[in-house]
Design a protein around this motif. Structure first.
Motif, PDB file in Angstrom:
ATOM      1  N   ILE A  28      22.105   2.246 -25.973  1.00  0.00           N
ATOM      2  CA  ILE A  28      21.650   1.255 -25.005  1.00  0.00           C
ATOM      3  C   ILE A  28      22.453   1.543 -23.749  1.00  0.00           C
ATOM      4  O   ILE A  28      23.674   1.338 -23.727  1.00  0.00           O
ATOM      5  CB  ILE A  28      21.897  -0.185 -25.493  1.00  0.00           C
ATOM      6  CG1 ILE A  28      21.240  -0.423 -26.849  1.00  0.00           C
ATOM      7  CG2 ILE A  28      21.397  -1.183 -24.462  1.00  0.00           C
ATOM      8  CD1 ILE A  28      21.637  -1.748 -27.495  1.00  0.00           C
ATOM      9  N   SER A  29      21.798   2.076 -22.723  1.00  0.00           N
ATOM     10  CA  SER A  29      22.524   2.450 -21.521  1.00  0.00           C
ATOM     11  C   SER A  29      21.620   2.405 -20.300  1.00  0.00           C
ATOM     12  O   SER A  29      20.397   2.342 -20.412  1.00  0.00           O
ATOM     13  CB  SER A  29      23.122   3.853 -21.669  1.00  0.00           C
ATOM     14  OG  SER A  29      22.089   4.815 -21.778  1.00  0.00           O
ATOM     15  N   VAL A  30      22.269   2.444 -19.142  1.00  0.00           N
ATOM     16  CA  VAL A  30      21.572   2.478 -17.867  1.00  0.00           C
ATOM     17  C   VAL A  30      22.470   3.241 -16.894  1.00  0.00           C
ATOM     18  O   VAL A  30      23.694   3.192 -17.011  1.00  0.00           O
ATOM     19  CB  VAL A  30      21.250   1.053 -17.347  1.00  0.00           C
ATOM     20  CG1 VAL A  30      22.507   0.279 -17.044  1.00  0.00           C
ATOM     21  CG2 VAL A  30      20.336   1.085 -16.151  1.00  0.00           C
ATOM     22  N   ARG A  86      25.073  -6.917 -14.225  1.00  0.00           N
ATOM     23  CA  ARG A  86      24.660  -8.247 -14.718  1.00  0.00           C
ATOM     24  C   ARG A  86      23.298  -8.160 -15.399  1.00  0.00           C
ATOM     25  O   ARG A  86      23.110  -8.670 -16.509  1.00  0.00           O
ATOM     26  CB  ARG A  86      24.613  -9.260 -13.572  1.00  0.00           C
ATOM     27  CG  ARG A  86      24.280 -10.679 -14.044  1.00  0.00           C
ATOM     28  CD  ARG A  86      23.852 -11.603 -12.919  1.00  0.00           C
ATOM     29  NE  ARG A  86      22.632 -11.099 -12.304  1.00  0.00           N
ATOM     30  CZ  ARG A  86      22.539 -10.688 -11.031  1.00  0.00           C
ATOM     31  NH1 ARG A  86      23.560 -10.731 -10.228  1.00  0.00           N
ATOM     32  NH2 ARG A  86      21.397 -10.229 -10.563  1.00  0.00           N
ATOM     33  N   ASP A  87      22.331  -7.503 -14.757  1.00  0.00           N
ATOM     34  CA  ASP A  87      20.990  -7.372 -15.324  1.00  0.00           C
ATOM     35  C   ASP A  87      21.019  -6.620 -16.652  1.00  0.00           C
ATOM     36  O   ASP A  87      20.323  -6.982 -17.602  1.00  0.00           O
ATOM     37  CB  ASP A  87      20.054  -6.665 -14.345  1.00  0.00           C
ATOM     38  CG  ASP A  87      19.780  -7.468 -13.085  1.00  0.00           C
ATOM     39  OD1 ASP A  87      20.096  -8.687 -13.052  1.00  0.00           O
ATOM     40  OD2 ASP A  87      19.264  -6.873 -12.117  1.00  0.00           O
ATOM     41  N   PHE A  88      21.846  -5.569 -16.731  1.00  0.00           N
ATOM     42  CA  PHE A  88      21.970  -4.796 -17.963  1.00  0.00           C
ATOM     43  C   PHE A  88      22.499  -5.666 -19.096  1.00  0.00           C
ATOM     44  O   PHE A  88      21.950  -5.678 -20.207  1.00  0.00           O
ATOM     45  CB  PHE A  88      22.888  -3.588 -17.731  1.00  0.00           C
ATOM     46  CG  PHE A  88      23.185  -2.803 -18.985  1.00  0.00           C
ATOM     47  CD1 PHE A  88      22.201  -2.059 -19.612  1.00  0.00           C
ATOM     48  CD2 PHE A  88      24.461  -2.793 -19.521  1.00  0.00           C
ATOM     49  CE1 PHE A  88      22.478  -1.318 -20.762  1.00  0.00           C
ATOM     50  CE2 PHE A  88      24.753  -2.062 -20.657  1.00  0.00           C
ATOM     51  CZ  PHE A  88      23.757  -1.322 -21.282  1.00  0.00           C
ATOM     52  N   LEU A  89      23.563  -6.431 -18.835  1.00  0.00           N
ATOM     53  CA  LEU A  89      24.147  -7.275 -19.883  1.00  0.00           C
ATOM     54  C   LEU A  89      23.218  -8.412 -20.280  1.00  0.00           C
ATOM     55  O   LEU A  89      23.159  -8.782 -21.458  1.00  0.00           O
ATOM     56  CB  LEU A  89      25.509  -7.803 -19.444  1.00  0.00           C
ATOM     57  CG  LEU A  89      26.590  -6.733 -19.336  1.00  0.00           C
ATOM     58  CD1 LEU A  89      27.891  -7.338 -18.837  1.00  0.00           C
ATOM     59  CD2 LEU A  89      26.795  -6.011 -20.657  1.00  0.00           C
ATOM     60  N   GLY A  94      31.618 -11.452 -16.435  1.00  0.00           N
ATOM     61  CA  GLY A  94      32.402 -11.416 -15.211  1.00  0.00           C
ATOM     62  C   GLY A  94      33.302 -10.205 -15.115  1.00  0.00           C
ATOM     63  O   GLY A  94      33.420  -9.576 -14.057  1.00  0.00           O
ATOM     64  N   MET A  95      33.946  -9.846 -16.237  1.00  0.00           N
ATOM     65  CA  MET A  95      34.869  -8.709 -16.228  1.00  0.00           C
ATOM     66  C   MET A  95      34.140  -7.390 -15.996  1.00  0.00           C
ATOM     67  O   MET A  95      34.630  -6.530 -15.264  1.00  0.00           O
ATOM     68  CB  MET A  95      35.666  -8.640 -17.533  1.00  0.00           C
ATOM     69  CG  MET A  95      36.663  -9.769 -17.718  1.00  0.00           C
ATOM     70  SD  MET A  95      37.891  -9.911 -16.405  1.00  0.00           S
ATOM     71  CE  MET A  95      37.261 -11.320 -15.514  1.00  0.00           C
ATOM     72  N   VAL A  96      32.959  -7.228 -16.589  1.00  0.00           N
ATOM     73  CA  VAL A  96      32.204  -5.992 -16.376  1.00  0.00           C
ATOM     74  C   VAL A  96      31.803  -5.881 -14.905  1.00  0.00           C
ATOM     75  O   VAL A  96      31.933  -4.816 -14.297  1.00  0.00           O
ATOM     76  CB  VAL A  96      30.963  -5.919 -17.304  1.00  0.00           C
ATOM     77  CG1 VAL A  96      30.028  -4.787 -16.884  1.00  0.00           C
ATOM     78  CG2 VAL A  96      31.411  -5.742 -18.748  1.00  0.00           C
ATOM     79  N   THR A 149      27.322   4.554 -14.907  1.00  0.00           N
ATOM     80  CA  THR A 149      26.647   4.476 -16.196  1.00  0.00           C
ATOM     81  C   THR A 149      27.274   3.339 -16.994  1.00  0.00           C
ATOM     82  O   THR A 149      28.498   3.214 -17.052  1.00  0.00           O
ATOM     83  CB  THR A 149      26.784   5.788 -16.990  1.00  0.00           C
ATOM     84  OG1 THR A 149      26.234   6.856 -16.217  1.00  0.00           O
ATOM     85  CG2 THR A 149      26.066   5.707 -18.335  1.00  0.00           C
ATOM     86  N   LEU A 150      26.426   2.506 -17.580  1.00  0.00           N
ATOM     87  CA  LEU A 150      26.858   1.430 -18.472  1.00  0.00           C
ATOM     88  C   LEU A 150      26.264   1.729 -19.836  1.00  0.00           C
ATOM     89  O   LEU A 150      25.057   1.980 -19.935  1.00  0.00           O
ATOM     90  CB  LEU A 150      26.359   0.082 -17.960  1.00  0.00           C
ATOM     91  CG  LEU A 150      26.787  -0.282 -16.545  1.00  0.00           C
ATOM     92  CD1 LEU A 150      25.999  -1.476 -16.044  1.00  0.00           C
ATOM     93  CD2 LEU A 150      28.274  -0.555 -16.497  1.00  0.00           C
TER      94      LEU A 150
END
Length: 158
Positions: free
Chosen positions: A18-20, A38-41, A58-60, A82-83
């Motif tokens: 699961i990545s972006v 934020r959208d990814f999480l 918030g931390m991410v 990359t997340l």
């Protein structure tokens, strides 16, 4: 999806990546990088059912902001963010074109500025800087769910 957690590709959900990723070129895009995080999480939570605490959210966004800001400030050209979900964490990776490794300063409350990496290292479970054939990658991992006892997960160097 079948009962074993397999989707159309027949790979168990836990084994799928699961990545972006996205490239950012201007300092005005730092806010866009935070929005992407934020959208990814939110998607990780809503679509994949993985818990994401408010603290982690918030931390991410903070880690993304600090790392992308540093890349835009100190390296020419675009940076790549990359997340990726990895073993209960979101791994934040920023690549930039500069081979110069960042200076990680010791905490100094009297110093004005240059606290970004200090903050990133304090909120991440792990932190790593890797030179690449072109540029470098900086990685930090933030735990997605808070400990039931309220403690943040301990940091370990990768």
């Amino acid at each position: 999806m079948d009962l074993a957690g397999h989707g159309e590709d027949q790979q168990p959900l836990a084994e799928r990546s699961i990545s972006v990723s996205a490239a950012f070129e201007g300092s005005e895009e730092i806010a866009a990088a935070r929005d992407m995080a934020r959208d990814f999480l939110e998607s990780v939570q809503a679509v994949h059912g993985l818990p994401v605490s408010k603290r982690a959210m918030g931390m991410v966004q903070l880690v993304v902001s600090e790392l992308v800001t540093n890349a835009r400030k100190y390296a020419p050209g675009p940076c790549l963010l990359t997340l990726e979900i990895q073993q209960g964490t979101v791994e934040v990776t920023v690549w930039d074109s500069s081979t110069a490794l960042p200076a990680i300063l010791t905490p100094d409350p009297a110093r004005v500025g240059q606290h970004g990496l200090e903050i990133v290292m304090a909120v991440c479970r792990s932190f790593k800087v890797c030179r690449e054939p072109v540029g470098k990658r900086i990685k930090g991992a933030v735990v997605l769910a808070d400990d039931p006892g309220g403690d943040a997960a301990g940091r370990q160097m990768m």
